[in-house]
Scaffold this motif. Sequence first.
Motif, PDB file in Angstrom:
ATOM      1  N   UNK A 151       0.821  -1.208   0.000  1.00 13.33           N
ATOM      2  CA  UNK A 151       0.000   0.000   0.000  1.00 13.33           C
ATOM      3  C   UNK A 151       0.853   1.255   0.000  1.00 13.33           C
ATOM      4  N   UNK A 152       2.042   1.176   0.609  1.00 17.12           N
ATOM      5  CA  UNK A 152       2.804   2.415   0.797  1.00 17.12           C
ATOM      6  C   UNK A 152       3.175   3.044  -0.524  1.00 17.12           C
ATOM      7  N   UNK A 153       3.254   2.250  -1.580  1.00 19.97           N
ATOM      8  CA  UNK A 153       3.658   2.869  -2.841  1.00 19.97           C
ATOM      9  C   UNK A 153       2.490   3.524  -3.564  1.00 19.97           C
ATOM     10  N   UNK A 154       1.253   3.385  -3.010  1.00 19.34           N
ATOM     11  CA  UNK A 154       0.109   3.867  -3.769  1.00 19.34           C
ATOM     12  C   UNK A 154       0.146   5.374  -3.985  1.00 19.34           C
ATOM     13  N   UNK A 155       0.634   6.130  -3.019  1.00 23.32           N
ATOM     14  CA  UNK A 155       0.768   7.558  -3.269  1.00 23.32           C
ATOM     15  C   UNK A 155       2.206   7.950  -3.553  1.00 23.32           C
ATOM     16  N   UNK A 156       3.130   7.106  -3.055  1.00 24.99           N
ATOM     17  CA  UNK A 156       4.533   7.454  -3.222  1.00 24.99           C
ATOM     18  C   UNK A 156       4.925   7.440  -4.686  1.00 24.99           C
ATOM     19  N   UNK A 157       4.311   6.513  -5.450  1.00 21.59           N
ATOM     20  CA  UNK A 157       4.742   6.378  -6.840  1.00 21.59           C
ATOM     21  C   UNK A 157       4.267   7.529  -7.721  1.00 21.59           C
ATOM     22  N   UNK A 158       3.328   8.345  -7.183  1.00 19.50           N
ATOM     23  CA  UNK A 158       2.857   9.456  -7.997  1.00 19.50           C
ATOM     24  C   UNK A 158       3.849  10.614  -7.929  1.00 19.50           C
ATOM     25  N   UNK A 159       4.335  11.035  -9.080  1.00 16.72           N
ATOM     26  CA  UNK A 159       5.252  12.168  -9.092  1.00 16.72           C
ATOM     27  C   UNK A 159       4.468  13.461  -8.947  1.00 16.72           C
ATOM     28  N   UNK A 160       5.205  14.521  -8.626  1.00 13.41           N
ATOM     29  CA  UNK A 160       4.554  15.809  -8.394  1.00 13.41           C
ATOM     30  C   UNK A 160       3.794  16.266  -9.639  1.00 13.41           C
ATOM     31  N   UNK A 161       4.414  16.044 -10.815  1.00 10.36           N
ATOM     32  CA  UNK A 161       3.772  16.501 -12.052  1.00 10.36           C
ATOM     33  C   UNK A 161       2.474  15.746 -12.284  1.00 10.36           C
ATOM     34  N   UNK A 162       2.528  14.437 -12.015  1.00 13.90           N
ATOM     35  CA  UNK A 162       1.339  13.638 -12.252  1.00 13.90           C
ATOM     36  C   UNK A 162       0.235  14.016 -11.262  1.00 13.90           C
ATOM     37  N   UNK A 163       0.668  14.331 -10.064  1.00 13.37           N
ATOM     38  CA  UNK A 163      -0.300  14.768  -9.045  1.00 13.37           C
ATOM     39  C   UNK A 163      -1.049  16.002  -9.514  1.00 13.37           C
ATOM     40  N   UNK A 164      -0.277  16.911 -10.073  1.00 11.29           N
ATOM     41  CA  UNK A 164      -0.887  18.148 -10.560  1.00 11.29           C
ATOM     42  C   UNK A 164      -1.902  17.843 -11.654  1.00 11.29           C
ATOM     43  N   UNK A 165      -1.542  16.877 -12.490  1.00 12.99           N
ATOM     44  CA  UNK A 165      -2.422  16.492 -13.582  1.00 12.99           C
ATOM     45  C   UNK A 165      -3.737  15.937 -13.041  1.00 12.99           C
ATOM     46  N   UNK A 166      -3.639  15.010 -12.060  1.00 11.77           N
ATOM     47  CA  UNK A 166      -4.862  14.474 -11.459  1.00 11.77           C
ATOM     48  C   UNK A 166      -5.689  15.589 -10.852  1.00 11.77           C
ATOM     49  N   UNK A 167      -4.962  16.502 -10.220  1.00  8.24           N
ATOM     50  CA  UNK A 167      -5.644  17.576  -9.512  1.00  8.24           C
ATOM     51  C   UNK A 167      -6.548  18.359 -10.450  1.00  8.24           C
ATOM     52  N   UNK A 168      -6.096  18.507 -11.681  1.00  6.29           N
ATOM     53  CA  UNK A 168      -6.889  19.292 -12.617  1.00  6.29           C
ATOM     54  C   UNK A 168      -8.057  18.498 -13.190  1.00  6.29           C
ATOM     55  N   UNK A 169      -7.918  17.158 -13.237  1.00  7.55           N
ATOM     56  CA  UNK A 169      -8.993  16.425 -13.921  1.00  7.55           C
ATOM     57  C   UNK A 169      -9.966  15.719 -12.992  1.00  7.55           C
ATOM     58  N   UNK A 170      -9.568  15.452 -11.736  1.00 12.22           N
ATOM     59  CA  UNK A 170     -10.445  14.618 -10.906  1.00 12.22           C
ATOM     60  C   UNK A 170     -10.691  15.267  -9.550  1.00 12.22           C
ATOM     61  N   UNK A 171     -11.844  14.933  -8.966  1.00  8.25           N
ATOM     62  CA  UNK A 171     -12.156  15.430  -7.629  1.00  8.25           C
ATOM     63  C   UNK A 171     -11.372  14.624  -6.601  1.00  8.25           C
ATOM     64  N   UNK A 172     -10.926  15.260  -5.513  1.00 11.36           N
ATOM     65  CA  UNK A 172     -10.138  14.530  -4.515  1.00 11.36           C
ATOM     66  C   UNK A 172     -10.883  13.343  -3.914  1.00 11.36           C
ATOM     67  N   UNK A 173     -12.193  13.490  -3.743  1.00  5.06           N
ATOM     68  CA  UNK A 173     -12.954  12.384  -3.140  1.00  5.06           C
ATOM     69  C   UNK A 173     -12.891  11.148  -4.024  1.00  5.06           C
ATOM     70  N   UNK A 174     -13.013  11.350  -5.341  1.00  7.03           N
ATOM     71  CA  UNK A 174     -12.972  10.167  -6.200  1.00  7.03           C
ATOM     72  C   UNK A 174     -11.565   9.592  -6.251  1.00  7.03           C
ATOM     73  N   UNK A 175     -10.554  10.444  -6.111  1.00  7.57           N
ATOM     74  CA  UNK A 175      -9.190   9.906  -6.095  1.00  7.57           C
ATOM     75  C   UNK A 175      -8.988   9.009  -4.879  1.00  7.57           C
ATOM     76  N   UNK A 176      -9.386   9.507  -3.687  1.00  2.00           N
ATOM     77  CA  UNK A 176      -9.129   8.717  -2.487  1.00  2.00           C
ATOM     78  C   UNK A 176     -10.002   7.461  -2.486  1.00  2.00           C
ATOM     79  N   UNK A 177     -11.232   7.575  -2.982  1.00  2.00           N
ATOM     80  CA  UNK A 177     -12.083   6.377  -3.015  1.00  2.00           C
ATOM     81  C   UNK A 177     -11.521   5.332  -3.969  1.00  2.00           C
TER      82      UNK A 177
END
Lengths: 220, 218, 50
Positions: B65-91
């Motif tokens: 489980x620990x790699x589930x957020x660790x593997x996301x790079x900062x750039x990719x995080x920003x990308x998700x941030x623009x396209x998806x709601x945080x609730x759906x990401x965590x769910x």
Amino acid sequence: MIKGIWWKVAGLLLILYSIIYGILVEVPVLPVIHQTIRNLFFHVPMWFAMFIMLGTSLVYSIKYLSSLKLKDDLIAAQAVNTGLFFGLLGLMTGMIWAKFTWGDFWTNDPQLNGAAVSVMAYLAYSILRGSIDEKALRARVSAVYNIFAFMLLVIFLGILPRLADSSLHPGKGGNSSTMGDLDPTMRMVFYPAAIGWILIAFWILDIRKRKRILELQQQP
Amino acid sequence: MKEIIELIKKDFLLEIRQKYALNAILLYVVSTVFVVQLSFGRVIDETGWIALFWIILLFAAFNAVSKSFVQEHAARRLYYFTIAAPVSIVLSKIIYNSLLMVSLGFLSLALYVLFLGMPDFNAWLFYPSFVLGCIGVASALTMVSAIASSAGNNAALMAVLGFPVVIPMLLLVINSFKLSLNENILLLQVIKSLTSLLLIDAVVVILAVILFPYLWRK
Amino acid sequence: MIGEDKFLVVALVMAIIFSGLAVYLYLLDRKLSKIEKKQQELLANKQEGK
């Protein structure tokens, strides 16, 4: 925080009263614990003070997430530190008491495990705070962890005693109960002691908070 | 809802593409089970069986489980941030990690049983509490991994933050495992321990949904 | 009760130790108030200077 000095003095006087009267008062003589029952006046209020402090820090963490004022985060952090201090005192008084009544410093008791896990969780909280440098990020992340850990801890402490069928602590399992039907003369000492220690905990929190604010003003 | 499914699909694709991570965890499980078998042999008392099984599974869960957020790079995080709601990401992360954890759990259980044998458990309590426990551990660790990743991806931090959170769940599962060893347990006891597990799972998920948006925004 | 005077000694010693801690706490509080006041004056002066 409330202004004025009266509540600080009241806390000190209440504790002073509980120390003098708590040692001198005639206590009911129970098997095994005998006179060590007087430790109740010191050991249990420590946990009360710790929980009040951790609750305060939870309130301020929630407040921080809705207001984003760094001052709320500062109070939350200092409340955790104060709560940890009282938690360690509670562990120490409890261990000394356990040595003389149950014969060992540490026994496998649900209450002890709960206490150990809570102290561990809040030590983890301080480590988390230490590992982030940026102030706003640190405040936000630690507030989230604080709320998350506190909620799970409450559940944990709520279900834990019910899972175990025996506990050495009074009121659970089949040994002589002192908390449920606390002797009226002991009540007269125990409640003032608890209130006094809680007031002192708030005083210590106040001092820590002010000191930290001064330190922060000095730095930039 | 569609967003969540898409995100789960993405996680699944990533997992398949980076097979080495999953393989490493599997190899870890195999080798620890083998070590246990070497040191204990087939004869092992029930309490020890339960304790060792959960220790092995717990460390596997930390790794998985620990790699589930660790593997996301900062750039990719920003990308998700623009396209998806945080609730759906965590769910989506919670659902994906729960699925991963349940399948990992059953795989390890099969291996463990193969090497060490299986005590007489009451199946009606054993399997549901096993699944619920896996889901609970996975979702709690997902949240902890999100916290640790915003604190700078420290592996030690993950363990330190995770243990106090996971211990309540672990205690409940181990307790119901021990209960299922009993030959004649009451239905009431089964329902009680299953509902308490369900309750704690629900609390973790609800807390994650409420708190995650605060972690996510930058 | 046996050793009643020993109880008195324990109570007295604990009371003295606690009073010491209380005085320490009080002095700390006063010192902080002083520094806070100074700090405020300093800030006020700075603002006037600008």
